[in-house]
Structures are given as structure tokens and as C-alpha cells.
Design an enzyme around this catalytic site. Structure first.
Site, PDB file in Angstrom:
ATOM      1  N   ASP A  24      54.891  50.545 -26.155  1.00 51.16           N
ATOM      2  CA  ASP A  24      56.174  50.550 -25.455  1.00 51.16           C
ATOM      3  C   ASP A  24      56.219  49.313 -24.545  1.00 51.16           C
ATOM      4  OD1 ASP A  24      58.594  51.588 -24.440  1.00 51.16           O
ATOM      5  OD2 ASP A  24      57.594  52.885 -23.015  1.00 51.16           O
TER       6      ASP A  24
ATOM      7  N   ARG B  42      54.433  67.524 -30.348  1.00 54.49           N
ATOM      8  CA  ARG B  42      53.418  66.722 -31.039  1.00 54.49           C
ATOM      9  C   ARG B  42      53.172  67.251 -32.457  1.00 54.49           C
ATOM     10  NH1 ARG B  42      50.858  63.532 -27.163  1.00 54.49           N
ATOM     11  NH2 ARG B  42      50.539  64.497 -25.141  1.00 54.49           N
TER      12      ARG B  42
ATOM     13  N   ASP C 159      54.810  63.204 -27.797  1.00 54.83           N
ATOM     14  CA  ASP C 159      55.291  64.393 -27.073  1.00 54.83           C
ATOM     15  C   ASP C 159      56.393  64.081 -26.082  1.00 54.83           C
ATOM     16  OD1 ASP C 159      53.565  62.995 -25.161  1.00 54.83           O
ATOM     17  OD2 ASP C 159      53.816  64.783 -23.935  1.00 54.83           O
TER      18      ASP C 159
ATOM     19  N   GLU D   9      46.741  53.644 -31.949  1.00 55.34           N
ATOM     20  CA  GLU D   9      47.728  54.137 -30.969  1.00 55.34           C
ATOM     21  C   GLU D   9      48.938  54.724 -31.683  1.00 55.34           C
ATOM     22  OE1 GLU D   9      48.907  54.989 -28.301  1.00 55.34           O
ATOM     23  OE2 GLU D   9      48.131  53.898 -26.584  1.00 55.34           O
ATOM     24  N   ASP D  10      49.654  55.571 -30.965  1.00 60.47           N
ATOM     25  CA  ASP D  10      50.905  56.105 -31.514  1.00 60.47           C
ATOM     26  C   ASP D  10      52.043  55.095 -31.374  1.00 60.47           C
ATOM     27  OD1 ASP D  10      50.889  56.313 -28.724  1.00 60.47           O
ATOM     28  OD2 ASP D  10      51.580  58.383 -28.661  1.00 60.47           O
TER      29      ASP D  10
ATOM     30  N   PHE E 271      63.545  57.383 -26.899  1.00 61.52           N
ATOM     31  CA  PHE E 271      62.354  58.183 -26.657  1.00 61.52           C
ATOM     32  C   PHE E 271      62.138  59.108 -27.854  1.00 61.52           C
ATOM     33  CE2 PHE E 271      59.553  61.361 -24.920  1.00 61.52           C
ATOM     34  CZ  PHE E 271      58.633  60.546 -24.280  1.00 61.52           C
TER      35      PHE E 271
ATOM     36  N   LYS F 102      57.980  49.325 -29.878  1.00 56.66           N
ATOM     37  CA  LYS F 102      59.323  49.141 -29.287  1.00 56.66           C
ATOM     38  C   LYS F 102      59.392  47.742 -28.705  1.00 56.66           C
ATOM     39  CE  LYS F 102      60.000  53.849 -27.470  1.00 56.66           C
ATOM     40  NZ  LYS F 102      60.045  54.624 -26.213  1.00 56.66           N
TER      41      LYS F 102
ATOM     42  N   LYS G 260      46.569  61.585 -26.326  1.00 56.94           N
ATOM     43  CA  LYS G 260      46.621  62.523 -27.424  1.00 56.94           C
ATOM     44  C   LYS G 260      47.532  62.019 -28.544  1.00 56.94           C
ATOM     45  CE  LYS G 260      46.441  66.323 -24.104  1.00 56.94           C
ATOM     46  NZ  LYS G 260      47.268  67.383 -23.496  1.00 56.94           N
ATOM     47  N   GLY G 261      48.445  61.125 -28.177  1.00 63.31           N
ATOM     48  CA  GLY G 261      49.509  60.734 -29.106  1.00 63.31           C
ATOM     49  C   GLY G 261      49.058  60.181 -30.444  1.00 63.31           C
TER      50      GLY G 261
HETATM   51  P1  IMP Z   1      53.103  51.623 -22.685  1.00 64.00           P
HETATM   52  O1  IMP Z   1      51.902  51.465 -21.831  1.00 64.00           O
HETATM   53  O2  IMP Z   1      54.369  51.462 -21.903  1.00 64.00           O
HETATM   54  O3  IMP Z   1      53.094  50.716 -23.904  1.00 64.00           O
HETATM   55  O4  IMP Z   1      53.161  53.115 -23.142  1.00 64.00           O
HETATM   56  C1  IMP Z   1      52.495  53.562 -24.207  1.00 64.00           C
HETATM   57  C2  IMP Z   1      52.334  55.054 -24.168  1.00 64.00           C
HETATM   58  O5  IMP Z   1      53.494  55.722 -23.673  1.00 64.00           O
HETATM   59  C3  IMP Z   1      52.161  55.544 -25.580  1.00 64.00           C
HETATM   60  O6  IMP Z   1      50.817  55.573 -25.930  1.00 64.00           O
HETATM   61  C4  IMP Z   1      52.787  56.915 -25.542  1.00 64.00           C
HETATM   62  O7  IMP Z   1      51.812  57.871 -25.182  1.00 64.00           O
HETATM   63  C5  IMP Z   1      53.831  56.827 -24.474  1.00 64.00           C
HETATM   64  N1  IMP Z   1      55.169  56.600 -25.075  1.00 64.00           N
HETATM   65  C6  IMP Z   1      55.867  55.459 -25.124  1.00 64.00           C
HETATM   66  N2  IMP Z   1      57.041  55.609 -25.744  1.00 64.00           N
HETATM   67  C7  IMP Z   1      57.077  56.900 -26.126  1.00 64.00           C
HETATM   68  C8  IMP Z   1      58.048  57.688 -26.847  1.00 64.00           C
HETATM   69  O8  IMP Z   1      59.116  57.230 -27.287  1.00 64.00           O
HETATM   70  N3  IMP Z   1      57.717  58.987 -27.048  1.00 64.00           N
HETATM   71  C9  IMP Z   1      56.559  59.545 -26.604  1.00 64.00           C
HETATM   72  N4  IMP Z   1      55.622  58.848 -25.937  1.00 64.00           N
HETATM   73  C10 IMP Z   1      55.891  57.537 -25.698  1.00 64.00           C
HETATM   74 MG    MG Z   2      49.692  57.318 -26.256  1.00 61.79          MG
END
Ligand code: IMP
Ligand code: MG
Length: 182
Positions: free
Chosen positions: A106, A168, A162, A102-103, A155, A134, A46-47
Site C-alpha cells: 500500500d 480473511r 481483513d 506479502e498480501d 480497501f 496499490k 496474517k494477510g
Molecule cells: P503499507 O505499509 O502501507 O504498504 O501497508 C501494508 C499492509 O497494510 C498490508 O500488508 C496489509 O496488511 C494492510 N493493507 C493495505 N491495504 C489493505 C487493504 O486494501 N485491505 C486489507 N489490508 C490492507
Molecule cells: Mg499484511
């Protein structure tokens, strides 16, 4: 009734105005990258919803809109490390240029898994655009082709992001007060 008064927010990192300027830059970059090609825009739920809606309205290039769901976070603040993908595209993506929105990137696991999934469905080219990045948290080789803002290992919530399905709907991006996290 509870109103959005921002009192759970410790610090605003990106104001509405700063986000809007960043979205504009991403739209111009994508217009250049697509060179007029009619792409499939895929919004990651949803992000990515807020960024996606703003982005496609700022782009000059038209895109067809589709959605994909990737969940890796559960309700906490630490990535579970695996992404469950949910999307139904049939043959829609065969030979197409896809813009995946994507939002935040990470660890990088979600975007990389999504890119692989879309490529396996026959997409000719997958361009990944993320609002936030990040770099210090990266665990797998970066898959995003463009990210608007690099952020520290904090975070963040708001503008689609969210914590436990809340915040959100904030128009800015910020950090929650420590006592909010349980
Ligand atoms: P990754 O697979 O570790 O890169 O995670 C990515 C997903 O984790 C993103 O699409 C977000 O939905 C969630 N996410 C990562 N960091 C944050 C944050 O700081 N706030 C909220 N959601 C996050
Ligand atoms: Mg996401």
C-alpha cells in the site's frame, strides 16, 4: 451461526480462478528468479497466509517456510505508517536467499521495513513478492520485486486480507459495502 454468504461484499474484484492464474504466474516468475536455489520463504502474517500457501504449492523450487509478523493497520482502513515487526530467526537467514511474501503493498512502508530488517539479519538477497499492489498510495520507493495485480485505491478484503480481522477466509477478493466500515 453466521455463514459466509458474501452479503457484506459490494463487488468481487478477483475471483478464485483469476487469483489462481495470478498465483501460477508468480510461481513461474519465482522459479525462474531462484534458478534452483534453496531459499527461505517468509510468509508475512496474517494477510500473506493464503497467497503464501498457494504460491509455495505451485512453485517447482522447494523453499523452507518461516513466518514474520508485521502490523501497521490496527483495525481501521488507514495505515498507521509504522510497522511493528515480530520474528525470531537467529542466524537462520545469514547468507541465504529470502523470498518475502506479502498480501498487498500500500504505502510501501511495511515491505520496505521488512526488507531492511531481513537484510540486517544477514540475508544475502531478499526477493519481495506481493499479490496486490496499490501504486497510487505509494509513499516510499517501491520494494516489491514482483506483484501479481495492480489495484486502485480501494480497501480490499478476502483471500487473507481483513477488515478488523474479518473476511480473511473468503476465497475471492472484493470490496465491502460502505455501511460495513465503522
Ligand atoms: P503499507 O505499509 O502501507 O504498504 O501497508 C501494508 C499492509 O497494510 C498490508 O500488508 C496489509 O496488511 C494492510 N493493507 C493495505 N491495504 C489493505 C487493504 O486494501 N485491505 C486489507 N489490508 C490492507
Ligand atoms: Mg499484511
Amino acid at each position: 451461526m453466521k455463514f459466509k454468504d458474501g452479503k457484506d461484499i459490494k463487488k468481487v474484484l478477483f475471483t478464485k480462478g483469476r487469483i489462481a492464474r495470478g498465483v501460477n504466474r508468480a510461481a513461474r516468475w519465482l522459479d525462474g528468479k531462484l534458478g534452483g536455489a534453496y531459499a527461505v520463504g517468509i510468509c508475512t502474517l496474517k494477510g500473506g497466509m493464503t497467497f503464501y500457501c498457494d504460491l509455495i504449492r505451485k512453485m517447482k523450487t522447494p523453499v523452507q517456510t518461516e513466518f514474520i509478523r508485521a502490523s501497521s493497520y490496527g483495525s481501521g482502513t488507514v495505515s498507521r505508517g509504522t510497522a511493528e515487526i515480530c520474528g525470531d530467526f537467529g542466524v537462520l537467514l545469514k547468507g541465504r536467499t529470502v523470498v518475502l511474501v506479502e498480501d498487498i503493498v500500500d504505502t510501501g512502508r511495511t515491505v520496505c521495513a521488512l526488507k531492511k530488517y531481513l537484510t540486517e539479519l544477514g540475508a544475502e538477497r531478499v526477493i519481495v513478492v506481493s499479490l496486490l499492489n496499490k501504486p497510487s498510495r505509494r509513499e516510499v520507493a517501491a520494494c516489491a520485486d514482483y506483484s501479481v495485480f495492480d489495484v486502485d485505491n480501494l480497501f480490499l478484503v478476502g483471500y487473507g486480507l481483513d477488515y478488523a480481522e474479518r473476511y480473511r477466509d473468503l476465497p475471492y477478493i472484493g470490496v465491502l459495502k460502505d455501511e460495513i466500515y465503522v
